[in-house]
Design a protein around this motif. Structure first.
Motif, PDB file in Angstrom:
ATOM      1  N   GLN A 127     -11.171  -3.782 -24.751  1.00  0.00           N
ATOM      2  CA  GLN A 127     -12.400  -4.583 -24.777  1.00  0.00           C
ATOM      3  C   GLN A 127     -13.011  -4.732 -23.386  1.00  0.00           C
ATOM      4  OE1 GLN A 127     -11.861  -8.043 -27.285  1.00  0.00           O
ATOM      5  NE2 GLN A 127     -13.662  -9.080 -26.427  1.00  0.00           N
ATOM      6  N   GLY A 128     -12.573  -3.925 -22.464  1.00  0.00           N
ATOM      7  CA  GLY A 128     -13.067  -4.010 -21.095  1.00  0.00           C
ATOM      8  C   GLY A 128     -12.600  -2.816 -20.304  1.00  0.00           C
ATOM      9  N   ALA A 129     -12.085  -3.077 -19.105  1.00  0.00           N
ATOM     10  CA  ALA A 129     -11.608  -1.973 -18.264  1.00  0.00           C
ATOM     11  C   ALA A 129     -10.601  -2.475 -17.245  1.00  0.00           C
ATOM     12  CB  ALA A 129     -12.778  -1.301 -17.541  1.00  0.00           C
ATOM     13  N   LEU A 130      -9.569  -1.655 -17.037  1.00  0.00           N
ATOM     14  CA  LEU A 130      -8.648  -1.852 -15.918  1.00  0.00           C
ATOM     15  C   LEU A 130      -9.074  -0.903 -14.804  1.00  0.00           C
ATOM     16  CD1 LEU A 130      -5.084  -1.897 -17.571  1.00  0.00           C
ATOM     17  CD2 LEU A 130      -6.546  -3.844 -17.020  1.00  0.00           C
ATOM     18  N   VAL A 131      -9.068  -1.407 -13.572  1.00  0.00           N
ATOM     19  CA  VAL A 131      -9.530  -0.626 -12.426  1.00  0.00           C
ATOM     20  C   VAL A 131      -8.528  -0.765 -11.293  1.00  0.00           C
ATOM     21  CG1 VAL A 131     -11.326  -0.435 -10.646  1.00  0.00           C
ATOM     22  CG2 VAL A 131     -11.978  -0.853 -13.017  1.00  0.00           C
ATOM     23  N   SER A 132      -8.309   0.321 -10.551  1.00  0.00           N
ATOM     24  CA  SER A 132      -7.460   0.267  -9.360  1.00  0.00           C
ATOM     25  C   SER A 132      -7.873   1.378  -8.401  1.00  0.00           C
ATOM     26  CB  SER A 132      -5.984   0.431  -9.736  1.00  0.00           C
ATOM     27  OG  SER A 132      -5.171   0.433  -8.570  1.00  0.00           O
ATOM     28  N   GLU A 133      -7.684   1.134  -7.116  1.00  0.00           N
ATOM     29  CA  GLU A 133      -7.879   2.216  -6.141  1.00  0.00           C
ATOM     30  C   GLU A 133      -6.554   2.906  -5.815  1.00  0.00           C
ATOM     31  OE1 GLU A 133      -8.697   1.262  -1.975  1.00  0.00           O
ATOM     32  OE2 GLU A 133      -8.106  -0.819  -2.363  1.00  0.00           O
ATOM     33  N   PHE A 134      -5.458   2.398  -6.376  1.00  0.00           N
ATOM     34  CA  PHE A 134      -4.135   2.928  -6.090  1.00  0.00           C
ATOM     35  C   PHE A 134      -3.745   3.969  -7.132  1.00  0.00           C
ATOM     36  CE2 PHE A 134      -4.279  -1.490  -4.542  1.00  0.00           C
ATOM     37  CZ  PHE A 134      -4.161  -1.229  -3.179  1.00  0.00           C
ATOM     38  N   ILE A 135      -3.019   4.998  -6.695  1.00  0.00           N
ATOM     39  CA  ILE A 135      -2.616   6.052  -7.619  1.00  0.00           C
ATOM     40  C   ILE A 135      -1.808   5.442  -8.763  1.00  0.00           C
ATOM     41  CG2 ILE A 135      -2.678   7.839  -5.847  1.00  0.00           C
ATOM     42  CD1 ILE A 135       0.379   7.687  -5.722  1.00  0.00           C
ATOM     43  N   PRO A 136      -1.810   6.061  -9.946  1.00  0.00           N
ATOM     44  CA  PRO A 136      -1.283   5.412 -11.153  1.00  0.00           C
ATOM     45  C   PRO A 136       0.139   4.870 -11.062  1.00  0.00           C
ATOM     46  CG  PRO A 136      -2.542   7.347 -11.743  1.00  0.00           C
ATOM     47  CD  PRO A 136      -2.479   7.338 -10.255  1.00  0.00           C
ATOM     48  N   ASN A 137       1.006   5.513 -10.282  1.00  0.00           N
ATOM     49  CA  ASN A 137       2.402   5.060 -10.222  1.00  0.00           C
ATOM     50  C   ASN A 137       2.693   4.153  -9.023  1.00  0.00           C
ATOM     51  OD1 ASN A 137       3.174   6.476 -12.578  1.00  0.00           O
ATOM     52  ND2 ASN A 137       3.403   8.366 -11.407  1.00  0.00           N
ATOM     53  N   GLN A 138       1.647   3.715  -8.331  1.00  0.00           N
ATOM     54  CA  GLN A 138       1.839   2.871  -7.151  1.00  0.00           C
ATOM     55  C   GLN A 138       2.425   1.507  -7.537  1.00  0.00           C
ATOM     56  OE1 GLN A 138       1.171   3.236  -3.580  1.00  0.00           O
ATOM     57  NE2 GLN A 138       2.452   1.426  -3.773  1.00  0.00           N
ATOM     58  N   ALA A 139       3.501   1.128  -6.872  1.00  0.00           N
ATOM     59  CA  ALA A 139       4.127  -0.174  -7.127  1.00  0.00           C
ATOM     60  C   ALA A 139       3.232  -1.304  -6.614  1.00  0.00           C
ATOM     61  CB  ALA A 139       5.490  -0.225  -6.441  1.00  0.00           C
ATOM     62  N   PRO A 140       3.391  -2.520  -7.149  1.00  0.00           N
ATOM     63  CA  PRO A 140       2.587  -3.667  -6.713  1.00  0.00           C
ATOM     64  C   PRO A 140       3.091  -4.248  -5.393  1.00  0.00           C
ATOM     65  CG  PRO A 140       4.095  -4.341  -8.437  1.00  0.00           C
ATOM     66  CD  PRO A 140       4.269  -2.851  -8.293  1.00  0.00           C
ATOM     67  N   LEU A 141       2.776  -3.603  -4.293  1.00  0.00           N
ATOM     68  CA  LEU A 141       3.218  -4.063  -2.972  1.00  0.00           C
ATOM     69  C   LEU A 141       2.373  -5.253  -2.518  1.00  0.00           C
ATOM     70  CD1 LEU A 141       3.595  -0.560  -1.264  1.00  0.00           C
ATOM     71  CD2 LEU A 141       5.380  -1.938  -2.359  1.00  0.00           C
ATOM     72  N   PRO A 142       2.972  -6.196  -1.782  1.00  0.00           N
ATOM     73  CA  PRO A 142       2.219  -7.403  -1.367  1.00  0.00           C
ATOM     74  C   PRO A 142       0.937  -7.098  -0.608  1.00  0.00           C
ATOM     75  CG  PRO A 142       4.566  -7.683  -0.950  1.00  0.00           C
ATOM     76  CD  PRO A 142       4.387  -6.252  -1.366  1.00  0.00           C
ATOM     77  N   GLU A 143       0.960  -6.061   0.242  1.00  0.00           N
ATOM     78  CA  GLU A 143      -0.228  -5.757   1.044  1.00  0.00           C
ATOM     79  C   GLU A 143      -1.379  -5.202   0.211  1.00  0.00           C
ATOM     80  OE1 GLU A 143       2.765  -2.311   1.862  1.00  0.00           O
ATOM     81  OE2 GLU A 143       2.824  -4.491   1.559  1.00  0.00           O
ATOM     82  N   ASN A 144      -1.098  -4.784  -1.017  1.00  0.00           N
ATOM     83  CA  ASN A 144      -2.161  -4.233  -1.859  1.00  0.00           C
ATOM     84  C   ASN A 144      -3.150  -5.287  -2.343  1.00  0.00           C
ATOM     85  OD1 ASN A 144      -0.729  -1.845  -1.638  1.00  0.00           O
ATOM     86  ND2 ASN A 144      -0.068  -1.786  -3.765  1.00  0.00           N
ATOM     87  N   PHE A 145      -2.672  -6.517  -2.522  1.00  0.00           N
ATOM     88  CA  PHE A 145      -3.481  -7.514  -3.219  1.00  0.00           C
ATOM     89  C   PHE A 145      -4.654  -8.036  -2.393  1.00  0.00           C
ATOM     90  CE2 PHE A 145       0.452  -7.177  -5.502  1.00  0.00           C
ATOM     91  CZ  PHE A 145       0.029  -7.168  -6.819  1.00  0.00           C
ATOM     92  N   PRO A 146      -4.468  -8.370  -1.106  1.00  0.00           N
ATOM     93  CA  PRO A 146      -5.655  -8.748  -0.330  1.00  0.00           C
ATOM     94  C   PRO A 146      -6.676  -7.615  -0.267  1.00  0.00           C
ATOM     95  CG  PRO A 146      -3.655  -9.377   0.818  1.00  0.00           C
ATOM     96  CD  PRO A 146      -3.229  -8.515  -0.313  1.00  0.00           C
ATOM     97  N   ARG A 147      -6.181  -6.381  -0.216  1.00  0.00           N
ATOM     98  CA  ARG A 147      -7.058  -5.217  -0.136  1.00  0.00           C
ATOM     99  C   ARG A 147      -7.899  -5.059  -1.412  1.00  0.00           C
ATOM    100  NH1 ARG A 147      -9.475  -2.067   3.577  1.00  0.00           N
ATOM    101  NH2 ARG A 147      -9.726   0.076   2.886  1.00  0.00           N
ATOM    102  N   ARG A 148      -7.267  -5.260  -2.565  1.00  0.00           N
ATOM    103  CA  ARG A 148      -8.001  -5.073  -3.822  1.00  0.00           C
ATOM    104  C   ARG A 148      -9.085  -6.127  -4.017  1.00  0.00           C
ATOM    105  NH1 ARG A 148      -5.178  -8.221  -8.144  1.00  0.00           N
ATOM    106  NH2 ARG A 148      -5.158 -10.236  -7.116  1.00  0.00           N
ATOM    107  N   ASN A 149      -8.970  -7.262  -3.304  1.00  0.00           N
ATOM    108  CA  ASN A 149      -9.941  -8.341  -3.493  1.00  0.00           C
ATOM    109  C   ASN A 149     -11.357  -7.928  -3.101  1.00  0.00           C
ATOM    110  OD1 ASN A 149      -7.807  -9.853  -4.349  1.00  0.00           O
ATOM    111  ND2 ASN A 149      -7.752 -11.217  -2.598  1.00  0.00           N
TER     112      ASN A 149
END
Length: 383
Positions: A195-217
């Motif tokens: 009913q929407g969309a999931l979006v990421s700039e990280f390659i599909p198997n990238q683990a959820p590293l702490p430094e990723n989250f401020p960047r995705r904001n």
């Protein structure tokens, strides 16, 4: 500029450290794909790359290329959009640090709809839950797509309320789309795909590293006409999203709360800095009514990139010499030294200092809390 840039080439370029989309756009304006594929260490050195960057180009990591190509071919649900594609979201392309590649599952057309970002604390109060559901529901009924980060708390409540009201929602992840985080939101993620969309700039198997989250904001705010902060402590990651929105010249809205509630302190701080205090969804509609939807805008354009390919960000404005008193007065004197009285973005500071963006944002927050710097349109400057 040709739009037929091979994905494999972009995945290779995307691996080069501190070589973002603006640098890639400049490069491909000057050099053909065939020339680029023939470049060796000498040619890259002439372009100003250092030995570490050149080494990554000459010896790219296949684990950042082959799995992506396999993921894209695996299912029609798995989509890859590059900054050269005609349907790359217009608003996102306008930000300084637009991602070169985004991965998507769901309805890519939603990227071009009018979006409002909703963010807030993971450990929110009942007050925060109530108002996040209220705003997400009412804004969805007005045709807005609700964009957030699928974290627990305010993010999840906002996504769910949008879905329950029959609206649309986009979740921007700090991990690859094969690594849903938090895991308890697996079912929510599936609903969003439908009913929407999931979006990421990280390659599909990238683990959820702490430094990723401020960047995705920056993507959450970059996709949206405005950002609503529902509840946030003064050191909440939600304020990073708000700061990105300010840098991107987008609207920032904040919900007031009880003075003694620590989850209201961040919102009150934003209001003091000029964010619009909102009491109802009409306050947001009135401020965004003049903006066209992305699909109503003119043909998407590439970001305006100055001809400063060889100018380091630290030289765009003079690096300040600090006195002994200043060195002892601020928490991060080296970062402070690169901030003058003209606005400079967090991404430029990260490049100048050769630090991860997440670390720079954390340091900027400390300097701002000290009163040493201020958030302004376009970035940060000394107060």
């Amino acid at each position: 500029m040709s739009l037929n840039i091979p994905l494999e080439l972009l995945l290779r370029l995307n691996q080069i450290p501190n070589f973002g989309s603006s640098a890639v756009l400049r490069l491909l304006k000057q050099v053909s794909v065939q020339q680029l594929l023939e470049y060796g260490a000498v040619e890259w050195a002439h372009l100003g790359l250092d030995s570490r960057q050149i080494q990554r180009w000459l010896q790219p990591k296949k684990e950042y290329i082959d799995p992506v190509l396999a993921w894209q071919a695996q299912s029609a649900v798995n989509q890859v959009i590059t900054i050269f594609d005609a349907d790359y979201p217009f608003l996102l392309k306008q930000i300084v640090s637009a991602p070169l590649i985004i991965y998507l599952q769901g309805d890519r057309n939603l990227l071009h709809q009018r979006q409002i970002a909703m963010v807030g604390s993971r450990d929110c109060s009942d007050y925060g839950e109530y108002w996040s559901r209220y705003f997400a529901t009412q804004l969805s009924l007005q045709g807005y797509v609700i964009t957030s980060g699928m974290a627990l708390g305010i993010d999840s409540y906002s996504h769910r309320a949008a879905l329950e009201s029959g609206g649309k929602t986009i979740a921007v992840l700090g991990s690859g789309l094969n690594r849903i985080y938090p895991k308890r939101n697996q079912s929510l993620a599936q609903q969003i795909i439908e009913q929407g969309a999931l979006v990421s700039e990280f390659i599909p198997n990238q683990a959820p590293l702490p430094e990723n989250f401020p960047r995705r904001n920056r993507i959450i705010s970059g996709l949206s006409l405005g950002t609503l902060v529902v509840e946030a402590d003064v050191k909440s990651g939600s304020l990073i999203t708000a700061r990105y929105a300010l840098e991107q010249n987008r609207e920032v809205f904040a919900l007031p709360g009880a003075v003694q509630n620590r989850f209201s302190r961040g919102c009150h701080s934003l209001i003091k800095q000029g964010a619009l205090l909102v009491e109802s969804y009409q306050d947001i509609l009135e401020n965004l009514s003049a903006y066209p939807s992305q699909s109503e805008m003119l043909t998407p354009i590439h970001p305006v990139v100055p001809d400063t390919a060889k100018i380091k960000p630290s030289l765009i404005q003079p690096v300040q010499q600090l006195t002994k008193n200043e060195k002892s007065a601020v928490a991060y004197p080296e970062l402070y030294r690169h901030i003058g009285y003209q606005a400079i973005s967090a991404d430029d500071l990260a490049t100048a200092l050769n630090l991860p963006i997440s670390e720079v944002l954390s340091q900027l927050l400390e300097l701002e809390l000290e009163g040493a710097i201020c958030t302004v349109s376009g970035g940060y400057c000394r107060c």
